[in-house]
Every structure is written in structure tokens, then in C-alpha cells.
Motif scaffolding. Sequence first.
Motif, PDB file in Angstrom:
ATOM      1  N   SER A   7       0.844  -1.193   0.000  1.00 15.54           N
ATOM      2  CA  SER A   7       0.000   0.000   0.000  1.00 15.54           C
ATOM      3  C   SER A   7       0.876   1.238   0.000  1.00 15.54           C
ATOM      4  CB  SER A   7      -0.927   0.003   1.220  1.00 15.54           C
ATOM      5  OG  SER A   7      -0.163   0.033   2.419  1.00 15.54           O
ATOM      6  N   GLY A   8       0.248   2.384  -0.216  1.00 11.81           N
ATOM      7  CA  GLY A   8       0.971   3.646  -0.099  1.00 11.81           C
ATOM      8  C   GLY A   8       1.279   4.341  -1.410  1.00 11.81           C
ATOM      9  N   GLY A   9       0.923   3.734  -2.522  1.00 10.29           N
ATOM     10  CA  GLY A   9       1.177   4.383  -3.795  1.00 10.29           C
ATOM     11  C   GLY A   9       0.288   5.598  -3.991  1.00 10.29           C
ATOM     12  N   GLY A  10       0.571   6.340  -5.052  1.00  7.70           N
ATOM     13  CA  GLY A  10      -0.222   7.518  -5.340  1.00  7.70           C
ATOM     14  C   GLY A  10       0.407   8.357  -6.418  1.00  7.70           C
ATOM     15  N   LEU A  11      -0.136   9.558  -6.558  1.00  7.43           N
ATOM     16  CA  LEU A  11       0.360  10.520  -7.545  1.00  7.43           C
ATOM     17  C   LEU A  11       1.146  11.598  -6.811  1.00  7.43           C
ATOM     18  CD1 LEU A  11       0.387  11.818 -10.383  1.00  7.43           C
ATOM     19  CD2 LEU A  11      -1.813  12.878  -9.780  1.00  7.43           C
ATOM     20  N   LEU A  20       5.929   3.558   0.773  1.00  7.85           N
ATOM     21  CA  LEU A  20       5.190   2.334   0.533  1.00  7.85           C
ATOM     22  C   LEU A  20       5.307   1.417   1.746  1.00  7.85           C
ATOM     23  CD1 LEU A  20       6.241   1.510  -3.145  1.00  7.85           C
ATOM     24  CD2 LEU A  20       4.426   3.047  -2.318  1.00  7.85           C
ATOM     25  N   SER A  21       4.257   0.676   2.006  1.00  7.27           N
ATOM     26  CA  SER A  21       4.248  -0.293   3.102  1.00  7.27           C
ATOM     27  C   SER A  21       3.927  -1.677   2.551  1.00  7.27           C
ATOM     28  CB  SER A  21       3.203   0.085   4.149  1.00  7.27           C
ATOM     29  OG  SER A  21       3.484   1.337   4.721  1.00  7.27           O
ATOM     30  N   CYS A  22       4.529  -2.684   3.145  1.00  2.68           N
ATOM     31  CA  CYS A  22       4.244  -4.072   2.791  1.00  2.68           C
ATOM     32  C   CYS A  22       3.969  -4.814   4.095  1.00  2.68           C
ATOM     33  CB  CYS A  22       5.416  -4.699   2.058  1.00  2.68           C
ATOM     34  SG  CYS A  22       5.181  -6.445   1.642  1.00  2.68           S
ATOM     35  N   ALA A  23       2.709  -5.118   4.319  1.00  2.00           N
ATOM     36  CA  ALA A  23       2.309  -5.858   5.519  1.00  2.00           C
ATOM     37  C   ALA A  23       2.372  -7.346   5.218  1.00  2.00           C
ATOM     38  CB  ALA A  23       0.911  -5.453   5.941  1.00  2.00           C
ATOM     39  N   ALA A  24       3.099  -8.083   6.043  1.00  2.00           N
ATOM     40  CA  ALA A  24       3.338  -9.502   5.785  1.00  2.00           C
ATOM     41  C   ALA A  24       2.701 -10.364   6.866  1.00  2.00           C
ATOM     42  CB  ALA A  24       4.839  -9.757   5.734  1.00  2.00           C
ATOM     43  N   SER A  25       2.267 -11.533   6.462  1.00  2.00           N
ATOM     44  CA  SER A  25       1.710 -12.485   7.422  1.00  2.00           C
ATOM     45  C   SER A  25       1.877 -13.896   6.890  1.00  2.00           C
ATOM     46  CB  SER A  25       0.221 -12.201   7.679  1.00  2.00           C
ATOM     47  OG  SER A  25      -0.524 -12.351   6.485  1.00  2.00           O
ATOM     48  N   TYR A  95       5.611  -3.659  -6.419  1.00  2.00           N
ATOM     49  CA  TYR A  95       5.198  -4.897  -5.783  1.00  2.00           C
ATOM     50  C   TYR A  95       6.147  -5.227  -4.641  1.00  2.00           C
ATOM     51  CZ  TYR A  95       2.746  -5.659 -10.239  1.00  2.00           C
ATOM     52  OH  TYR A  95       1.952  -5.530 -11.346  1.00  2.00           O
ATOM     53  N   CYS A  96       5.613  -5.783  -3.567  1.00  2.00           N
ATOM     54  CA  CYS A  96       6.505  -6.365  -2.579  1.00  2.00           C
ATOM     55  C   CYS A  96       6.465  -7.879  -2.724  1.00  2.00           C
ATOM     56  CB  CYS A  96       6.182  -5.930  -1.158  1.00  2.00           C
ATOM     57  SG  CYS A  96       4.570  -6.402  -0.508  1.00  2.00           S
ATOM     58  N   ALA A  97       7.583  -8.493  -2.401  1.00  2.00           N
ATOM     59  CA  ALA A  97       7.738  -9.933  -2.561  1.00  2.00           C
ATOM     60  C   ALA A  97       8.643 -10.438  -1.454  1.00  2.00           C
ATOM     61  CB  ALA A  97       8.305 -10.257  -3.931  1.00  2.00           C
ATOM     62  N   ALA A  98       8.648 -11.746  -1.261  1.00  2.00           N
ATOM     63  CA  ALA A  98       9.412 -12.311  -0.157  1.00  2.00           C
ATOM     64  C   ALA A  98      10.016 -13.656  -0.535  1.00  2.00           C
ATOM     65  CB  ALA A  98       8.514 -12.483   1.070  1.00  2.00           C
ATOM     66  N   SER A  99      11.059 -14.002   0.159  1.00  2.98           N
ATOM     67  CA  SER A  99      11.616 -15.345   0.089  1.00  2.98           C
ATOM     68  C   SER A  99      12.280 -15.627   1.427  1.00  2.98           C
ATOM     69  CB  SER A  99      12.649 -15.470  -1.040  1.00  2.98           C
ATOM     70  OG  SER A  99      13.839 -14.793  -0.696  1.00  2.98           O
ATOM     71  N   THR A 100      12.640 -16.851   1.661  1.00  4.97           N
ATOM     72  CA  THR A 100      13.413 -17.124   2.863  1.00  4.97           C
ATOM     73  C   THR A 100      14.797 -16.489   2.707  1.00  4.97           C
ATOM     74  OG1 THR A 100      14.279 -19.215   2.014  1.00  4.97           O
ATOM     75  CG2 THR A 100      12.210 -19.307   3.263  1.00  4.97           C
ATOM     76  N   VAL A 101      15.417 -16.179   3.801  1.00  4.13           N
ATOM     77  CA  VAL A 101      16.770 -15.636   3.762  1.00  4.13           C
ATOM     78  C   VAL A 101      17.712 -16.625   3.085  1.00  4.13           C
ATOM     79  CG1 VAL A 101      18.729 -14.942   5.191  1.00  4.13           C
ATOM     80  CG2 VAL A 101      16.432 -14.160   5.761  1.00  4.13           C
ATOM     81  N   GLN A 112       0.060  -7.998  -4.145  1.00  6.74           N
ATOM     82  CA  GLN A 112      -0.480  -7.224  -5.258  1.00  6.74           C
ATOM     83  C   GLN A 112       0.313  -5.921  -5.381  1.00  6.74           C
ATOM     84  OE1 GLN A 112      -1.362  -6.493  -2.326  1.00  6.74           O
ATOM     85  NE2 GLN A 112      -1.898  -4.338  -2.360  1.00  6.74           N
ATOM     86  N   GLY A 113       0.185  -5.244  -6.457  1.00 10.00           N
ATOM     87  CA  GLY A 113       0.953  -4.029  -6.671  1.00 10.00           C
ATOM     88  C   GLY A 113       0.244  -2.778  -6.201  1.00 10.00           C
ATOM     89  N   THR A 114       1.023  -1.721  -6.092  1.00 11.18           N
ATOM     90  CA  THR A 114       0.485  -0.403  -5.794  1.00 11.18           C
ATOM     91  C   THR A 114       1.085   0.577  -6.802  1.00 11.18           C
ATOM     92  OG1 THR A 114       0.127   1.247  -4.049  1.00 11.18           O
ATOM     93  CG2 THR A 114       2.249   0.115  -4.029  1.00 11.18           C
TER      94      THR A 114
END
Length: 120
Positions: A7-11, A20-25, A95-101, A112-114
Motif C-alpha cells: 500500500s501507499g502508492g499515489g500521484l 510504501l508499506s508491505c504488511a506480511a503475514s 510490488y513487494c515480494a518475499a523469500s526465505t533468507v 499485489q501491486g500499488t
Amino acid sequence: EVQLQASGGGLVQAGGSLRLSCAASGFTFDDYAIGWFRQAPGKEREGVSCISLSDGSTHYVDSVKGRFTISSDNAKNTVYLQMNSLKPEDTAVYYCAASTVVRGTCSDYWGQGTQVTVSS
């Protein structure tokens, strides 16, 4: 199940800032790395930045060094991308994305993208 919510995108005008923020769970936060990627119309997706939630190490693509800062709040399971001195060429879907270290790709799971639009 790994879930990522960007979230956090805009003009914003050139020279402005956005965060931008990426909330992970759905996973053990400290075992993962989270990255930000972007894709502009007609262009390939590009890795922007990544942070290891294990040791806090960060990486940036050259074009954003000195302007963007990635950070994490492990208590909130959230990763941020502070974008300053924005340029029209930063316009893209982020987009935010993740993987294991251990995997180290920062891109095995996707949110999803912002949209970020920088006007000249």
C-alpha cells in the motif's frame, strides 16, 4: 500461507516523496527477506530493493541509491520503502515480494501491486 499486502502508492510531483508499506503475514518474519520490485508500462519488472529481516542487510538497484530507503518494523511485520526525490522515471506499479533468507531471491512470494505515478 504467505501473504503480502502493499500500500501507499499515489500521484506525486517530481521531487516529492512517498512511503510504501508491505504488511506480511503467514510466516516467521525473521526468517525471510522482503523486496520491492517495480514494473513500468512496456518494461520488464525490475528489482528495486531488498532487506533481510534476519540481519537487516539491504540492497538497492543503482538508480535509487541515495533516494530510496528500505526498512522494517519486525514488531508490526511490515516493510517500508521510503522514496524521496522522486523522478518521472520512477513511475511504475510497485510490488513487494518475499523469500526465505536462505533462498535469497526476495521474490518467491508476491503481493499485489500499488501504483506510483510521478508527474513532471
